[in-house]
Design an enzyme around this catalytic site. Structure first.
Site, PDB file in Angstrom:
ATOM      1  N   GLU A  93       0.868  13.623  21.516  1.00 47.14           N
ATOM      2  CA  GLU A  93      -0.586  13.663  21.531  1.00 47.14           C
ATOM      3  C   GLU A  93      -1.101  14.904  22.242  1.00 47.14           C
ATOM      4  OE1 GLU A  93      -0.802   9.783  23.498  1.00 47.14           O
ATOM      5  OE2 GLU A  93      -1.736  10.809  25.177  1.00 47.14           O
ATOM      6  N   CYS A 106      -5.348  20.247  25.885  1.00 46.28           N
ATOM      7  CA  CYS A 106      -4.307  19.673  26.734  1.00 46.28           C
ATOM      8  C   CYS A 106      -3.117  19.352  25.837  1.00 46.28           C
ATOM      9  CB  CYS A 106      -4.858  18.400  27.390  1.00 46.28           C
ATOM     10  SG  CYS A 106      -3.609  17.440  28.257  1.00 46.28           S
ATOM     11  N   CYS A 113       8.872  10.938  28.544  1.00 45.66           N
ATOM     12  CA  CYS A 113       9.034  11.559  29.865  1.00 45.66           C
ATOM     13  C   CYS A 113      10.028  10.724  30.649  1.00 45.66           C
ATOM     14  CB  CYS A 113       7.683  11.584  30.585  1.00 45.66           C
ATOM     15  SG  CYS A 113       7.722  12.397  32.203  1.00 45.66           S
ATOM     16  N   CYS A 117       6.663   7.830  36.618  1.00 50.83           N
ATOM     17  CA  CYS A 117       5.494   7.494  37.439  1.00 50.83           C
ATOM     18  C   CYS A 117       4.950   6.126  37.021  1.00 50.83           C
ATOM     19  CB  CYS A 117       4.414   8.569  37.324  1.00 50.83           C
ATOM     20  SG  CYS A 117       4.991  10.180  37.887  1.00 50.83           S
ATOM     21  N   CYS A 120       1.763   5.561  34.705  1.00 54.24           N
ATOM     22  CA  CYS A 120       1.626   6.457  33.550  1.00 54.24           C
ATOM     23  C   CYS A 120       2.256   5.850  32.296  1.00 54.24           C
ATOM     24  CB  CYS A 120       2.275   7.798  33.881  1.00 54.24           C
ATOM     25  SG  CYS A 120       2.271   8.949  32.496  1.00 54.24           S
ATOM     26  N   GLY A 160       4.934  14.305  29.174  1.00 58.64           N
ATOM     27  CA  GLY A 160       6.101  15.099  29.550  1.00 58.64           C
ATOM     28  C   GLY A 160       5.937  15.810  30.875  1.00 58.64           C
ATOM     29  N   GLU A 161       7.068  16.225  31.435  1.00 62.40           N
ATOM     30  CA  GLU A 161       7.060  16.986  32.678  1.00 62.40           C
ATOM     31  C   GLU A 161       7.445  18.432  32.328  1.00 62.40           C
ATOM     32  OE1 GLU A 161       6.197  16.954  35.876  1.00 62.40           O
ATOM     33  OE2 GLU A 161       7.146  18.920  35.976  1.00 62.40           O
ATOM     34  N   SER A 192       0.737  21.362  35.016  1.00 57.46           N
ATOM     35  CA  SER A 192       0.705  20.249  35.956  1.00 57.46           C
ATOM     36  C   SER A 192       2.098  19.660  36.112  1.00 57.46           C
ATOM     37  CB  SER A 192      -0.271  19.190  35.422  1.00 57.46           C
ATOM     38  OG  SER A 192      -0.232  18.038  36.233  1.00 57.46           O
ATOM     39  N   SER A 215       0.768  16.869  40.997  1.00 61.11           N
ATOM     40  CA  SER A 215       0.358  15.465  40.958  1.00 61.11           C
ATOM     41  C   SER A 215       0.856  14.804  42.233  1.00 61.11           C
ATOM     42  CB  SER A 215       0.967  14.786  39.730  1.00 61.11           C
ATOM     43  OG  SER A 215       0.491  15.419  38.576  1.00 61.11           O
ATOM     44  N   LEU A 216       0.030  14.867  43.248  1.00 62.26           N
ATOM     45  CA  LEU A 216       0.464  14.394  44.572  1.00 62.26           C
ATOM     46  C   LEU A 216       0.271  12.883  44.695  1.00 62.26           C
ATOM     47  CD1 LEU A 216       1.569  15.357  47.320  1.00 62.26           C
ATOM     48  CD2 LEU A 216      -0.789  15.611  48.086  1.00 62.26           C
ATOM     49  N   HIS A 217      -0.922  12.417  44.467  1.00 61.16           N
ATOM     50  CA  HIS A 217      -1.244  10.988  44.382  1.00 61.16           C
ATOM     51  C   HIS A 217      -1.006  10.161  45.646  1.00 61.16           C
ATOM     52  CE1 HIS A 217      -1.768  11.919  40.224  1.00 61.16           C
ATOM     53  NE2 HIS A 217      -0.520  11.797  39.854  1.00 61.16           N
ATOM     54  N   ASN A 291      -6.608   5.530  35.295  1.00 61.19           N
ATOM     55  CA  ASN A 291      -6.876   4.834  34.041  1.00 61.19           C
ATOM     56  C   ASN A 291      -5.933   3.647  33.964  1.00 61.19           C
ATOM     57  OD1 ASN A 291      -8.875   6.261  32.335  1.00 61.19           O
ATOM     58  ND2 ASN A 291      -7.495   7.975  32.720  1.00 61.19           N
ATOM     59  N   CYS A 334      -3.286   9.917  29.564  1.00 60.66           N
ATOM     60  CA  CYS A 334      -1.916  10.332  29.304  1.00 60.66           C
ATOM     61  C   CYS A 334      -1.015   9.274  28.647  1.00 60.66           C
ATOM     62  CB  CYS A 334      -1.332  10.728  30.658  1.00 60.66           C
ATOM     63  SG  CYS A 334       0.182  11.595  30.562  1.00 60.66           S
TER      64      CYS A 334
HETATM   65  N1  SAH Z   1       4.267  15.406  34.295  1.00 58.81           N
HETATM   66  C1  SAH Z   1       3.167  16.228  34.679  1.00 58.81           C
HETATM   67  C2  SAH Z   1       2.118  16.407  33.613  1.00 58.81           C
HETATM   68  C3  SAH Z   1       1.742  15.221  32.779  1.00 58.81           C
HETATM   69  S1  SAH Z   1       0.787  13.942  33.516  1.00 58.81           S
HETATM   70  C4  SAH Z   1       2.557  15.696  35.953  1.00 58.81           C
HETATM   71  O1  SAH Z   1       3.028  14.680  36.472  1.00 58.81           O
HETATM   72  O2  SAH Z   1       1.657  16.331  36.492  1.00 58.81           O
HETATM   73  C5  SAH Z   1      -0.796  14.664  33.787  1.00 58.81           C
HETATM   74  C6  SAH Z   1      -1.563  14.039  34.931  1.00 58.81           C
HETATM   75  O3  SAH Z   1      -2.080  12.747  34.539  1.00 58.81           O
HETATM   76  C7  SAH Z   1      -0.729  13.792  36.168  1.00 58.81           C
HETATM   77  O4  SAH Z   1      -1.464  14.103  37.316  1.00 58.81           O
HETATM   78  C8  SAH Z   1      -0.473  12.307  36.070  1.00 58.81           C
HETATM   79  O5  SAH Z   1      -0.075  11.776  37.291  1.00 58.81           O
HETATM   80  C9  SAH Z   1      -1.800  11.810  35.545  1.00 58.81           C
HETATM   81  N2  SAH Z   1      -1.790  10.466  35.000  1.00 58.81           N
HETATM   82  C10 SAH Z   1      -0.854   9.873  34.256  1.00 58.81           C
HETATM   83  N3  SAH Z   1      -1.218   8.614  33.935  1.00 58.81           N
HETATM   84  C11 SAH Z   1      -2.422   8.411  34.486  1.00 58.81           C
HETATM   85  C12 SAH Z   1      -3.327   7.315  34.531  1.00 58.81           C
HETATM   86  N4  SAH Z   1      -3.038   6.165  33.946  1.00 58.81           N
HETATM   87  N5  SAH Z   1      -4.492   7.494  35.192  1.00 58.81           N
HETATM   88  C13 SAH Z   1      -4.789   8.663  35.807  1.00 58.81           C
HETATM   89  N6  SAH Z   1      -3.989   9.723  35.801  1.00 58.81           N
HETATM   90  C14 SAH Z   1      -2.814   9.605  35.165  1.00 58.81           C
END
Ligand code: SAH
Length: 343
Positions: A93, A106, A113, A117, A120, A160-161, A192, A215-217, A291, A334
């Protein structure tokens, strides 16, 4: 044996290859422009090449070929989501977002992947395969052809990463940046990553001008390890050191992405701890109320908690934006759409 893919080759390599084929140097440039300027994906469409050459190329080489299978246009905002078939029923996508400053695409860097996470959707079935540079480019070219307006920004934030597909990522950046291609400036490209430390250092050595987003979170390793499995071998202290090194060396401000999950990482204390961790790093913080996806029970942080979190960061002079949902009505988060289509 599979045919060599010409759409993933830089102009110098294509020129070398055409030389071996007994072709003059300008031939490589013609082919390169067909692929990267006009988004052509069959040799037979390259009408300024002789029929004989087109047939020879067809026989020996391939071009990235992705087919649009679905397109969803959001009714709520200017977001369009595309699903592409990359062969063997593998679906990826890509998202087009239109802003006042331009059109941003994007793209996905892998089919699936393996980073895992927890919130995700892209990672639920694991990694199927890497995308080639040509397949990453084709997402941009197909969208460009579909809307017929210039695309000015690229974010590699789809499924994907990207740092797990490092070599193809680098080729992609060089090709999308190529003067004889779309010529999108590196400063208009954001990569990212969930944070693979040694690859961040590798990237510093490439001397690029792209924006790097982490993507620190989470504000500490305890929380991060619960939601981002790669955190087990990439601790926050080391990760932020690598990101700071990237920012200092490239003079490019980094982005910190932080998905706010109710009761997991969105308290006032979490915000304060985050300000401590980000002290002295040239960064922009992007807060994203998570999300919610069907397969997991993480809940989105509510507006009040989100705003309080953002206010605390701002009080500590961290440049902060809250990314409100884009394209929520079309499952634009995502990996969500790809999953619902597969089902
Ligand atoms: N693998 C890379 C890029 C893809 S994910 C990464 O981790 O950065 C792109 C971004 O969307 C990342 O910050 C990821 O953590 C975030 N993401 C994935 N699923 C999500 C969700 N359900 N809600 C909010 N952000 C999300």
């Amino acid at each position: 044996m599979s045919k060599k893919d010409l759409s993933s080759l830089e102009l110098t390599d294509l020129t070398e290859l055409m030389k071996q084929e007994g072709q003059p140097a300008f031939r490589a440039k013609q082919i390169f422009e067909w692929i990267h300027k006009r988004g052509v994906n069959t040799f037979s469409d390259m009408s300024n090449l002789s029929k004989e050459l087109r047939e020879k190329l067809e026989e020996k080489y391939s071009l990235a070929n992705i087919k649009m299978v679905k397109k969803y246009v959001s009714k709520e905002d200017n977001t369009t989501k595309y699903l592409f078939d990359v062969g063997n029923d593998n679906i990826i996508e890509s998202v087009l977002m239109s802003y006042e400053y331009g059109n941003s695409v994007c793209i996905s860097s892998q089919v699936g992947c393996r980073m895992g996470c927890k919130f995700c959707a892209s990672t639920i079935d694991g990694l199927e395969r890497n995308l080639s540079a040509g397949e990453m480019l084709a997402q941009v070219y197909e969208i460009q052809k579909d809307i017929d307006v210039r695309i000015s920004n690229i974010v590699i934030m789809g499924t994907g990463e990207p740092l797990d597909n490092y070599d193809n990522l680098l080729k992609f950046i060089k090709l999308i940046n190529a003067k004889d291609g779309l010529n999108i400036g590196q400063r208009h490209i954001t990569v990212s990553t969930c944070g693979i430390i040694e690859k961040i250092y590798d990237l510093v050595n490439e001397d690029l001008q792209i924006t790097l987003a982490l993507s620190l979170h989470a504000p500490n390793d305890d929380i991060r390890k619960q939601i981002v499995p790669t955190a087990k071998s990439n601790e926050i202290g080391d990760l932020l050191k690598a990101m700071k090194f990237y920012a200092d060396k490239t003079k490019r401000r980094i982005t910190i992405e932080y998905a706010l999950i109710d009761g997991v990482n969105d308290s006032k204390d979490n915000a304060l701890e985050l300000t401590e961790k980000l002290k002295g790093i040239m960064c922009h913080v992007n807060l994203i109320p998570v999300n919610e996806i069907e397969e997991r029970d993480y809940k989105r942080s509510n507006t009040e908690r989100t705003n309080t979190f953002a206010e605390i960061l701002k009080q500590y002079n961290l440049e902060t934006t809250v990314r409100r949902k884009l394209g929520a009505d079309i499952n634009a988060a995502c990996g969500q759409l790809r999953r619902s289509y597969k089902k």
